[in-house]
Design a protein around this motif. Sequence first.
Motif, PDB file in Angstrom:
ATOM      1  N   ASN A 105     -95.449 -51.999-135.675  1.00  0.00           N
ATOM      2  CA  ASN A 105     -95.864 -52.495-134.363  1.00  0.00           C
ATOM      3  C   ASN A 105     -96.833 -51.570-133.639  1.00  0.00           C
ATOM      4  N   CYS A 106     -97.333 -50.553-134.313  1.00  0.00           N
ATOM      5  CA  CYS A 106     -98.299 -49.637-133.696  1.00  0.00           C
ATOM      6  C   CYS A 106     -99.603 -50.384-133.443  1.00  0.00           C
ATOM      7  N   PRO A 107    -100.223 -50.168-132.286  1.00  0.00           N
ATOM      8  CA  PRO A 107    -101.515 -50.821-132.032  1.00  0.00           C
ATOM      9  C   PRO A 107    -102.551 -50.424-133.085  1.00  0.00           C
ATOM     10  N   THR A 108    -103.254 -51.404-133.600  1.00  0.00           N
ATOM     11  CA  THR A 108    -104.247 -51.167-134.651  1.00  0.00           C
ATOM     12  C   THR A 108    -105.355 -50.244-134.169  1.00  0.00           C
ATOM     13  N   GLY A 109    -105.691 -50.331-132.898  1.00  0.00           N
ATOM     14  CA  GLY A 109    -106.751 -49.492-132.359  1.00  0.00           C
ATOM     15  C   GLY A 109    -106.445 -48.010-132.473  1.00  0.00           C
ATOM     16  N   VAL A 110    -105.183 -47.643-132.311  1.00  0.00           N
ATOM     17  CA  VAL A 110    -104.797 -46.231-132.415  1.00  0.00           C
ATOM     18  C   VAL A 110    -104.937 -45.766-133.863  1.00  0.00           C
ATOM     19  N   THR A 111    -104.511 -46.601-134.803  1.00  0.00           N
ATOM     20  CA  THR A 111    -104.628 -46.247-136.220  1.00  0.00           C
ATOM     21  C   THR A 111    -106.090 -46.072-136.611  1.00  0.00           C
ATOM     22  N   ILE A 112    -106.952 -46.988-136.163  1.00  0.00           N
ATOM     23  CA  ILE A 112    -108.377 -46.895-136.471  1.00  0.00           C
ATOM     24  C   ILE A 112    -108.987 -45.650-135.831  1.00  0.00           C
ATOM     25  N   LYS A 113    -108.556 -45.337-134.611  1.00  0.00           N
ATOM     26  CA  LYS A 113    -109.078 -44.151-133.934  1.00  0.00           C
ATOM     27  C   LYS A 113    -108.704 -42.872-134.694  1.00  0.00           C
ATOM     28  N   VAL A 114    -107.454 -42.788-135.206  1.00  0.00           N
ATOM     29  CA  VAL A 114    -107.029 -41.613-135.981  1.00  0.00           C
ATOM     30  C   VAL A 114    -107.823 -41.524-137.279  1.00  0.00           C
ATOM     31  N   LEU A 115    -108.068 -42.654-137.939  1.00  0.00           N
ATOM     32  CA  LEU A 115    -108.882 -42.646-139.157  1.00  0.00           C
ATOM     33  C   LEU A 115    -110.308 -42.177-138.859  1.00  0.00           C
ATOM     34  N   ASP A 116    -110.860 -42.615-137.738  1.00  0.00           N
ATOM     35  CA  ASP A 116    -112.205 -42.206-137.330  1.00  0.00           C
ATOM     36  C   ASP A 116    -112.263 -40.709-137.023  1.00  0.00           C
ATOM     37  N   ILE A 117    -111.239 -40.216-136.323  1.00  0.00           N
ATOM     38  CA  ILE A 117    -111.167 -38.776-136.015  1.00  0.00           C
ATOM     39  C   ILE A 117    -111.104 -37.958-137.298  1.00  0.00           C
ATOM     40  N   ALA A 118    -110.331 -38.429-138.277  1.00  0.00           N
ATOM     41  CA  ALA A 118    -110.206 -37.718-139.547  1.00  0.00           C
ATOM     42  C   ALA A 118    -111.544 -37.680-140.282  1.00  0.00           C
ATOM     43  N   LYS A 119    -112.250 -38.790-140.278  1.00  0.00           N
ATOM     44  CA  LYS A 119    -113.554 -38.846-140.957  1.00  0.00           C
ATOM     45  C   LYS A 119    -114.548 -37.893-140.295  1.00  0.00           C
ATOM     46  N   LYS A 120    -114.568 -37.860-138.953  1.00  0.00           N
ATOM     47  CA  LYS A 120    -115.471 -36.963-138.234  1.00  0.00           C
ATOM     48  C   LYS A 120    -115.101 -35.497-138.447  1.00  0.00           C
ATOM     49  N   ALA A 121    -113.811 -35.222-138.665  1.00  0.00           N
ATOM     50  CA  ALA A 121    -113.364 -33.849-138.890  1.00  0.00           C
ATOM     51  C   ALA A 121    -113.713 -33.346-140.287  1.00  0.00           C
ATOM     52  N   GLY A 122    -114.096 -34.266-141.169  1.00  0.00           N
ATOM     53  CA  GLY A 122    -114.482 -33.854-142.514  1.00  0.00           C
ATOM     54  C   GLY A 122    -113.447 -34.155-143.573  1.00  0.00           C
ATOM     55  N   ILE A 123    -112.441 -34.941-143.230  1.00  0.00           N
ATOM     56  CA  ILE A 123    -111.428 -35.331-144.218  1.00  0.00           C
ATOM     57  C   ILE A 123    -111.959 -36.560-144.937  1.00  0.00           C
ATOM     58  N   SER A 124    -112.202 -36.413-146.237  1.00  0.00           N
ATOM     59  CA  SER A 124    -112.820 -37.512-146.985  1.00  0.00           C
ATOM     60  C   SER A 124    -111.796 -38.511-147.516  1.00  0.00           C
ATOM     61  N   TYR A 125    -110.530 -38.113-147.619  1.00  0.00           N
ATOM     62  CA  TYR A 125    -109.519 -39.021-148.159  1.00  0.00           C
ATOM     63  C   TYR A 125    -108.413 -39.208-147.127  1.00  0.00           C
TER      64      TYR A 125
END
Length: 133
Positions: A105-125
């Motif tokens: 039930n977690c909002p999808t927007g929060v999950t997408i935001k965490v994935l985006d933050i990880a990509k910007k931080a340099g985490i490729s996987y």
Amino acid sequence: MLSDRFRQDKDPEINMTPMLDVVFILLIFFIVSTNFVQQSAVEIHRPYASTATRVDGSPIIVTLDTTGRVYFESKEIDIYYLPGKLQQIVTQTPKIKLLIVADTNCPTGVTIKVLDIAKKAGISYSSVASESD
């Protein structure tokens, strides 16, 4: 007389006290220096996915609860501090993986935001945890 003084009529004894002291000190040392693995205290109901696969290694775990709160290493963290934490880890371990454990039930927007933050931080996987058969 002198010979009576050096004569030993009783059996020799081994004093166990120093050995027990050393064993207890070693026991205390190992108890204090042991790292205990803590499971997340947040109750998460992961979504079901029939095509789920395992992630090898030991990834960084970010947990998202039903209200969208973010937990990093089992401690609640504001999402605005997450980029700094992830960038710090990436500088130490460049090929680190991220596992997001999000509630159904977690909002999808929060999950997408965490994935985006990880990509910007340099985490490729990055991956999202799910339940499977």
